[in-house]
Design a protein around this motif. Structure first.
Motif, PDB file in Angstrom:
ATOM      1  N   LYS A   7      35.059 -48.478 -19.283  1.00  0.00           N
ATOM      2  CA  LYS A   7      36.201 -49.280 -19.744  1.00  0.00           C
ATOM      3  C   LYS A   7      37.299 -48.387 -20.307  1.00  0.00           C
ATOM      4  O   LYS A   7      38.487 -48.596 -20.039  1.00  0.00           O
ATOM      5  N   ARG A   8      36.897 -47.387 -21.101  1.00  0.00           N
ATOM      6  CA  ARG A   8      37.876 -46.494 -21.704  1.00  0.00           C
ATOM      7  C   ARG A   8      38.619 -45.690 -20.640  1.00  0.00           C
ATOM      8  O   ARG A   8      39.847 -45.546 -20.697  1.00  0.00           O
ATOM      9  N   GLU A  16      41.071 -47.967 -18.860  1.00  0.00           N
ATOM     10  CA  GLU A  16      42.245 -48.235 -19.707  1.00  0.00           C
ATOM     11  C   GLU A  16      43.166 -47.011 -19.754  1.00  0.00           C
ATOM     12  O   GLU A  16      44.403 -47.150 -19.668  1.00  0.00           O
ATOM     13  N   GLU A  17      42.574 -45.816 -19.878  1.00  0.00           N
ATOM     14  CA  GLU A  17      43.388 -44.600 -19.887  1.00  0.00           C
ATOM     15  C   GLU A  17      44.117 -44.417 -18.565  1.00  0.00           C
ATOM     16  O   GLU A  17      45.277 -43.999 -18.535  1.00  0.00           O
ATOM     17  N   ASN A  39      31.011 -48.650 -21.910  1.00  0.00           N
ATOM     18  CA  ASN A  39      32.171 -48.387 -22.767  1.00  0.00           C
ATOM     19  C   ASN A  39      33.006 -47.238 -22.216  1.00  0.00           C
ATOM     20  O   ASN A  39      34.239 -47.290 -22.242  1.00  0.00           O
ATOM     21  N   TYR A  40      32.339 -46.206 -21.728  1.00  0.00           N
ATOM     22  CA  TYR A  40      33.046 -45.067 -21.142  1.00  0.00           C
ATOM     23  C   TYR A  40      33.871 -45.506 -19.931  1.00  0.00           C
ATOM     24  O   TYR A  40      35.030 -45.129 -19.786  1.00  0.00           O
ATOM     25  N   ASP A  50      26.762 -47.272 -23.665  1.00  0.00           N
ATOM     26  CA  ASP A  50      27.691 -46.133 -23.747  1.00  0.00           C
ATOM     27  C   ASP A  50      28.399 -45.911 -22.416  1.00  0.00           C
ATOM     28  O   ASP A  50      29.604 -45.654 -22.375  1.00  0.00           O
TER      29      ASP A  50
END
Length: 114
Positions: free
Chosen positions: A77-78, A81-82, A74-75, A71
């Motif tokens: 990476k997100r 990307e944002e 993934n956070y 998690d």
């Protein structure tokens, strides 16, 4: 200030504690057993059950920690990307706002007498 601690008393207490552990012999342990060997096998069963419970708990905690790590990755990476998307669109908005000014500046430069 004076020290009321008596080191000889402490040393004597320590010797008494040490002697207490030295007095236990394997024969004493056998006397505690009821003689039929059941305590040993019961203890073994209890320890095996505790071991299995510990293994189950370890597996569960391992799964939870792996999920939490996934998690977190993934956070990250997100968020990255944002951040990239924000920079991309912020730059395009800035260019759209500056473009008319650049056009006017270009027209002004063309009309400067030489």
């Amino acid at each position: 200030m004076t020290n009321n601690w008596d080191s000889t008393s402490h040393d004597e207490d320590q010797k008494k504690d040490d002697n207490h552990f030295d007095s236990a012999t394997p024969q004493d342990d056998q006397k505690k057993d009821d003689g039929d060997g059941q305590n040993g096998s019961d203890d073994l069963k209890i320890l095996q059950q505790e071991l299995e419970e510990s293994k189950t708990k370890l597996a569960e905690l391992t799964r939870i920690s792996q999920q939490a790590l996934a998690d977190l990755q993934n956070y990250k990476k997100r968020v990255e990307e944002e951040k990239n998307q924000f920079a991309k669109f912020a730059n395009s908005k800035l260019i759209q706002e500056i473009l008319p000014t650049l056009d006017n500046f270009s027209l002004a430069v063309q009309h400067i007498p030489e």
